[in-house]
Motif scaffolding. Structure first.
Motif, mmCIF file in Angstrom:
data_model
loop_
_atom_site.group_PDB
_atom_site.id
_atom_site.type_symbol
_atom_site.label_atom_id
_atom_site.label_comp_id
_atom_site.label_asym_id
_atom_site.label_seq_id
_atom_site.Cartn_x
_atom_site.Cartn_y
_atom_site.Cartn_z
ATOM 1 N N ALA A 4 0.858 -1.199 0.000
ATOM 2 C CA ALA A 4 0.000 0.000 0.000
ATOM 3 C C ALA A 4 0.885 1.237 0.000
ATOM 4 N N ASP A 5 0.665 2.140 -0.947
ATOM 5 C CA ASP A 5 1.448 3.382 -0.882
ATOM 6 C C ASP A 5 0.653 4.555 -0.347
ATOM 7 N N GLU A 6 -0.658 4.408 -0.236
ATOM 8 C CA GLU A 6 -1.472 5.452 0.400
ATOM 9 C C GLU A 6 -2.381 4.780 1.432
ATOM 10 N N ILE A 7 -2.514 5.422 2.587
ATOM 11 C CA ILE A 7 -3.305 4.817 3.670
ATOM 12 C C ILE A 7 -4.292 5.844 4.230
ATOM 13 N N LEU A 8 -5.544 5.428 4.302
ATOM 14 C CA LEU A 8 -6.577 6.240 4.972
ATOM 15 C C LEU A 8 -6.714 5.755 6.405
ATOM 16 N N VAL A 9 -6.837 6.665 7.345
ATOM 17 C CA VAL A 9 -7.119 6.290 8.737
ATOM 18 C C VAL A 9 -8.454 6.925 9.107
ATOM 19 N N HIS A 10 -9.380 6.080 9.569
ATOM 20 C CA HIS A 10 -10.752 6.545 9.795
ATOM 21 C C HIS A 10 -11.284 5.994 11.113
ATOM 22 N N ASP A 11 -12.052 6.799 11.831
ATOM 23 C CA ASP A 11 -12.664 6.369 13.091
ATOM 24 C C ASP A 11 -14.029 5.747 12.806
ATOM 25 N N ALA A 12 -14.251 4.539 13.331
ATOM 26 C CA ALA A 12 -15.576 3.926 13.211
ATOM 27 C C ALA A 12 -16.638 4.826 13.834
ATOM 28 N N ALA A 13 -16.229 5.655 14.791
ATOM 29 C CA ALA A 13 -17.170 6.566 15.453
ATOM 30 C C ALA A 13 -17.734 7.610 14.480
ATOM 31 N N ARG A 14 -17.072 7.791 13.311
ATOM 32 C CA ARG A 14 -17.612 8.679 12.263
ATOM 33 C C ARG A 14 -18.206 7.795 11.164
ATOM 34 N N ALA A 15 -19.116 6.942 11.571
ATOM 35 C CA ALA A 15 -19.614 5.870 10.712
ATOM 36 C C ALA A 15 -20.299 6.373 9.444
ATOM 37 N N PHE A 16 -20.844 7.590 9.477
ATOM 38 C CA PHE A 16 -21.670 8.057 8.352
ATOM 39 C C PHE A 16 -20.971 9.099 7.486
ATOM 40 N N MET A 17 -19.659 9.156 7.589
ATOM 41 C CA MET A 17 -18.916 10.080 6.733
ATOM 42 C C MET A 17 -19.104 9.673 5.268
ATOM 43 N N PRO A 18 -19.548 10.602 4.404
ATOM 44 C CA PRO A 18 -19.739 10.244 2.990
ATOM 45 C C PRO A 18 -18.414 9.823 2.341
ATOM 46 N N VAL A 19 -18.484 8.876 1.436
ATOM 47 C CA VAL A 19 -17.284 8.336 0.789
ATOM 48 C C VAL A 19 -16.569 9.417 -0.029
ATOM 49 N N ALA A 20 -17.304 10.451 -0.426
ATOM 50 C CA ALA A 20 -16.685 11.538 -1.203
ATOM 51 C C ALA A 20 -15.531 12.182 -0.446
ATOM 52 N N VAL A 21 -15.586 12.181 0.866
ATOM 53 C CA VAL A 21 -14.506 12.809 1.645
ATOM 54 C C VAL A 21 -13.215 11.995 1.519
ATOM 55 N N SER A 22 -13.332 10.665 1.463
ATOM 56 C CA SER A 22 -12.144 9.838 1.205
ATOM 57 C C SER A 22 -11.541 10.212 -0.147
ATOM 58 N N GLY A 23 -12.396 10.410 -1.134
ATOM 59 C CA GLY A 23 -11.930 10.787 -2.470
ATOM 60 C C GLY A 23 -11.207 12.131 -2.455
ATOM 61 N N ARG A 24 -11.784 13.095 -1.745
ATOM 62 C CA ARG A 24 -11.140 14.421 -1.658
ATOM 63 C C ARG A 24 -9.789 14.324 -0.965
ATOM 64 N N ALA A 25 -9.733 13.536 0.123
ATOM 65 C CA ALA A 25 -8.487 13.430 0.888
ATOM 66 C C ALA A 25 -7.407 12.768 0.028
ATOM 67 N N LEU A 26 -7.771 11.704 -0.696
ATOM 68 C CA LEU A 26 -6.783 11.018 -1.533
ATOM 69 C C LEU A 26 -6.331 11.910 -2.687
ATOM 70 N N ALA A 27 -7.253 12.681 -3.247
ATOM 71 C CA ALA A 27 -6.890 13.564 -4.367
ATOM 72 C C ALA A 27 -5.887 14.621 -3.915
ATOM 73 N N ALA A 28 -6.075 15.160 -2.709
ATOM 74 C CA ALA A 28 -5.193 16.232 -2.223
ATOM 75 C C ALA A 28 -3.825 15.700 -1.810
ATOM 76 N N LEU A 29 -3.696 14.378 -1.718
ATOM 77 C CA LEU A 29 -2.430 13.765 -1.316
ATOM 78 C C LEU A 29 -1.344 13.943 -2.389
ATOM 79 N N ASP A 30 -1.755 14.300 -3.606
ATOM 80 C CA ASP A 30 -0.787 14.536 -4.678
ATOM 81 C C ASP A 30 0.241 15.585 -4.282
ATOM 82 N N ALA A 31 -0.192 16.559 -3.456
ATOM 83 C CA ALA A 31 0.686 17.692 -3.138
ATOM 84 C C ALA A 31 1.072 17.718 -1.662
ATOM 85 N N ALA A 32 0.946 16.597 -0.968
ATOM 86 C CA ALA A 32 1.213 16.613 0.474
ATOM 87 C C ALA A 32 1.542 15.206 0.966
#
Ligand code: CTP
Ligand code: MG
Length: 221
Positions: free
Chosen positions: A94-122
């Motif tokens: 794995a070269d990219e890793i998401l870390v997520h709290d089960a306590a935020r169970a209803f976070m829309p999947v779009a936020v994972s997409g935004r976070a991964l997209a912004a990883l290009d520059a960080a």
């Protein structure tokens, strides 16, 4: 890019005050950990769930229908230790890793997409929401007003370059540094952490009223 995720679900949920681990509490018949794991399984090749050591089989059952690539390992005494134990079970590929709290169970999947997209520059990306309350720093009875416009509330999922996340966790463990999230570990060791837009649906389930909020939503749905 190979993307993996660590879902932290090893907490007991003291503030929720149920007689079972918080991540096993169900909404619409589905445990919180399964809601969280299925949202990540949509964008990841591998999902590692950290669970309380004494409840591994219940957690395995709770996520068994999500996807074959979801595995459950024992977490630790703190959230940070749970993430580190989860990381140890993430494939070295794995070269990219998401870390997520089960306590935020209803976070829309779009936020994972935004976070991964912004990883290009960080090295790390944290979802952030504007602060709505007026915030003060308090110490010794003194208050100091903070500039709300420069503050943000930090959510998960947070996205990281795998090498940076593993390095920051190793250094924090060696140096005794405890952060309340993973972005703070990267920031402490000089990695570049940027923000992406969070989502109010990712509200953390901490108290009974947080659970009530989502129960009412599903009752209306
Ligand atoms: N967590 C974890 N390992 C721990 C403590 C917490 O994996 N030793 C996880 C929780 O399961 C949760 C996330 O970290 O998904 C955020 O923690 P929090 O909301 O504080 O959950 P709990 O620690 O379970 O709740 P409480 O603090 O009320 O006991
Ligand atoms: Mg806690």
């Amino acid at each position: 890019m190979t993307v993996a995720a660590v879902v932290t679900a090893a907490g007991s949920g003291t503030r929720l005050g149920r007689d079972l681990p918080k991540a096993l509490v169900t909404i619409a018949g589905t445990p919180l950990v399964a809601w969280a794991a299925s949202s990540l399984a949509a964008v990841c090749e591998q999902v590692v769930v950290t669970a309380p050591a004494e409840h591994l089989e219940e957690f395995r059952r709770a996520v068994s229908h999500v996807a074959a690539r979801v595995t459950v390992v024992a977490g630790g005494a703190t959230r940070q230790q749970s993430v580190a134990l989860g990381l140890a079970a993430v494939s070295p590929e794995a070269d990219e890793i998401l870390v997520h709290d089960a306590a935020r169970a209803f976070m829309p999947v779009a936020v994972s997409g935004r976070a991964l997209a912004a990883l290009d520059a960080a090295d790390g990306v944290i979802p952030v929401l504007p602060v709505v309350d007026t915030i003060v720093a308090t110490s010794g009875g003194e208050v100091r007003y903070l500039d709300r416009s420069s503050l943000g509330g930090v959510q998960t999922p947070q996205a990281f370059r795998a090498s940076a996340l593993r390095d920051a966790h190793a250094r924090a463990a060696a140096g005794g540094f405890e952060g309340t999230d993973d972005g703070s570990l990267l920031a402490a060791y000089g990695y570049r952490v940027v923000t992406c837009e969070g989502d109010p649906e990712g509200r953390k389930i901490t108290y009974a009223e947080d659970l009530d909020h989502f129960e009412r939503r599903w009752a209306r749905a």
